[in-house]
Design a protein around this motif. Structure first.
Motif, short mmCIF file in Angstrom:
data_model
loop_
_atom_site.label_atom_id
_atom_site.label_comp_id
_atom_site.label_asym_id
_atom_site.label_seq_id
_atom_site.Cartn_x
_atom_site.Cartn_y
_atom_site.Cartn_z
N ALA A 1 -2.83 15.62 0.01
CA ALA A 1 -1.39 15.45 -0.22
C ALA A 1 -1.04 14.03 -0.63
N SER A 2 -1.84 13.04 -0.19
CA SER A 2 -1.54 11.64 -0.55
C SER A 2 -1.48 11.50 -2.06
N ALA A 3 -2.46 12.07 -2.74
CA ALA A 3 -2.52 11.95 -4.21
C ALA A 3 -1.65 13.02 -4.89
N HIS A 4 -1.67 14.23 -4.33
CA HIS A 4 -0.87 15.31 -4.95
C HIS A 4 0.60 14.90 -5.08
N ALA A 5 1.11 14.22 -4.06
CA ALA A 5 2.53 13.83 -4.07
C ALA A 5 2.82 12.92 -5.26
N LEU A 6 1.86 12.04 -5.57
CA LEU A 6 2.05 11.12 -6.71
C LEU A 6 2.10 11.91 -8.01
N VAL A 7 1.19 12.86 -8.12
CA VAL A 7 1.13 13.67 -9.34
C VAL A 7 2.44 14.42 -9.54
N TRP A 8 2.96 14.99 -8.45
CA TRP A 8 4.23 15.72 -8.54
C TRP A 8 5.40 14.80 -8.90
N ALA A 9 5.23 13.51 -8.59
CA ALA A 9 6.28 12.54 -8.94
C ALA A 9 6.11 12.02 -10.36
N GLY A 10 5.09 12.51 -11.07
CA GLY A 10 4.87 12.10 -12.46
C GLY A 10 3.98 10.87 -12.58
N THR B 1 -0.34 -0.37 -13.43
CA THR B 1 -0.12 -0.22 -11.98
C THR B 1 1.35 -0.44 -11.63
N VAL B 2 1.93 0.54 -10.92
CA VAL B 2 3.35 0.39 -10.55
C VAL B 2 3.53 0.27 -9.03
N ALA B 3 2.50 0.63 -8.27
CA ALA B 3 2.64 0.52 -6.81
C ALA B 3 1.26 0.64 -6.15
N ILE B 4 1.22 0.23 -4.88
CA ILE B 4 0.02 0.37 -4.05
C ILE B 4 0.41 1.21 -2.84
N MET B 5 -0.45 2.18 -2.53
CA MET B 5 -0.17 3.03 -1.35
C MET B 5 -1.35 2.95 -0.38
N GLY B 6 -1.14 2.34 0.77
CA GLY B 6 -2.17 2.34 1.81
C GLY B 6 -2.04 3.59 2.67
N VAL B 7 -3.12 3.97 3.31
CA VAL B 7 -3.10 5.13 4.22
C VAL B 7 -3.65 4.66 5.58
N HIS B 8 -2.86 4.82 6.62
CA HIS B 8 -3.31 4.41 7.97
C HIS B 8 -4.18 5.53 8.54
N ILE B 9 -5.43 5.52 8.12
CA ILE B 9 -6.28 6.69 8.35
C ILE B 9 -6.62 6.90 9.84
N TYR B 10 -6.46 8.10 10.30
CA TYR B 10 -6.70 8.50 11.71
C TYR B 10 -5.79 7.75 12.70
N GLY B 11 -4.79 7.04 12.17
CA GLY B 11 -3.88 6.30 13.04
C GLY B 11 -4.18 4.81 13.09
#
Ligand code: T4K
Length: 402
Positions: free
Chosen positions: A103-112, A140-150
């Motif tokens: 979902a992290s990447a899918h959401a970006l794709v859905w946002a174009g 590059t328009v943004a950076i998205m970090g993921v707080h993996i496993y918390g």
């Protein structure tokens, strides 16, 4: 054959240690009595959704909990990430880790937008600031970090990279409700942070999520994107928004959960510490590094399996655990750049994502949930010890079944 039958793993004909399955997670929900009155009010009043009183109350309570100016409740974190990404840019690339949920990447794709995967750090499995710096280009328009496993990302270092290049940084904080970065609750990092309150998360409401931000203009935009782009009370829409609303029932559960979240985080951290110390002597199992700056909620407790030292590779251990009634999960293997959905993205090479490849190849998440008992945690350790002790025979058995 070694060992008495009673000591042998299930795959080798022994009995399971576990009286009942250990599932990867189990939602801890409030008792009906705690929400009954407010539930009845919602049922009698008939307001089930569309920014009702429980959603507004939850937003206010979460803003205080996260220590931010605004919280926008959403139907799930995927919708939250979609509208946040869409509010930030309508084209270009966003740098994110490949070692995350789809979902992290899918959401970006859905946002174009286009996902651009950068490598992770070998200890914490979070986005490597140096790899991000390297991956930045004119698209590059943004950076998205993921707080993996918390476990929170290296927020300050990522922010420095973002600032140097004048691009926004935001976080997929789906795993991190109740975690802290340098003593402050996750929620106020970067431009915004997106949480998941899915049934499998530490703060479960069913389906739900929230975006936290200190940026008033962004919060206002997000409220529009969340509701078809339509300002309250109007028929005209200002932008092509989605239906990203949270329902009243879910918000009510969230309001009640908020009372106990810190207790649950503390319990999970104590269990994780116990499991880590009981397994410390087992060769070939490495845990996610916990940095001094981090206070993880232990949304997930992961191990890295070194096949040579443990005696079983990750997939063999996964199967052997299943047979023992332990429902471990391979979150997040394969990494996203190996998914069919992303097969056609250019500029993705295994070499550039070497740490991601290595971590995803050995990762396994063990059961851990808020109502897990110390006894269950000990049993889990016993099972792992037993599987290691019998690893040569289990390996031979699994090879013979192929
Ligand atoms: N970003 C990241 C980094 C994420 O990990 C996620 C979601 C998102 C974004 C998007 O968040 P949301 O849009 O979902 O809010 C789960 C969840 O569906 C998903 O939310 C989560 N990450 C992902 C990592 O895992 P599954 O397919 O593993 O769940 P499932 O159905 O196999 O259930 C796992 C265990 O939980 C089972 O033992 C049963 C138990 N369970 C599950 C549900 C659904 C319950 O006890 N009750 C339940 O209602 O996906």
């Amino acid at each position: 054959m070694s060992g008495k039958r009673a000591d042998r793993p299930v795959l080798l004909g022994g009995p399971s240690i576990l009286p009942q399955p250990l599932t990867i997670v189990r939602p801890l929900l409030p008792p009906l009595a705690a929400i009954q009155e407010r539930l009845e009010q919602a049922l009698q009043g008939g307001q089930l959704t569309n920014n009702g009183p429980y959603v507004r109350a939850l937003e206010e309570a979460l803003a205080a909990y996260f220590g931010v100016a605004h919280v926008v409740a959403v139907g799930n974190a995927t919708a939250g990430l979609m509208i946040l990404a869409r509010a930030l840019a309508s084209e270009g690339e966003v740098i994110l880790p490949s070692f995350t949920f789809s979902a992290s990447a899918h959401a970006l794709v859905w946002a174009g937008l286009r996902p651009a995967f950068a490598d992770i750090l070998p200890g914490t499995y979070t986005l490597d600031p140096a790899a991000v710096e390297h991956a930045i280009n004119e698209r590059t328009v943004a950076i998205m970090g993921v707080h993996i496993y918390g476990h929170p990302c290296e927020v300050n270092e990522l922010q420095q990279v973002a600032d140097r290049h004048g691009i926004p940084l935001f976080f997929d904080a789906a795993h991190a409700t109740g975690s802290r970065y340098r003593g402050r609750p996750v929620g106020g990092n970067g431009l915004a942070e997106v949480f998941s309150f899915h049934a499998t998360k530490i703060f479960p409401v069913g389906e739900g999520g929230a975006i936290a931000t200190d940026d008033s203009a962004l919060a206002e935009q997000l409220r529009l994107w969340r509701v078809f782009g339509c300002p309250p009370g109007e028929e005209n829409t200002l932008l092509a928004g989605i239906n990203g609303k949270m329902q009243e029932f879910n918000a009510l559960i969230g309001l009640e959960n908020l009372k106990s979240i810190d207790r649950h985080v503390a319990h999970r951290r104590a269990l994780a510490a116990m499991i880590r110390s009981q397994l410390a002597a087992l060769p070939g199992l490495r845990f996610q590094t916990q940095q001094p700056y981090a206070y993880s909620n232990y949304q997930n407790l992961s191990i890295q399996v070194d096949a040579e030292q443990f005696g079983l590779n990750r997939d063999e251990l996964y199967l052997a655990l299943r047979a023992e009634n332990v429902h471990a999960r391979k979150y997040f293997s394969p990494p996203l750049h190996r998914h069919d959905a992303y097969a056609n993205l250019p500029n993705i090479s295994g070499a550039a994502l070497a740490v991601t490849e290595q971590i995803a190849g050995g990762i396994l998440c063990l059961p851990l949930y808020s109502q897990m008992s110390e006894r269950e945690a000990s049993d889990l350790c016993l099972v792992l010890q037993r599987l290691h002790d019998f690893s040569p025979e289990i390996h031979a058995q699994l090879m013979s079944e192929q």
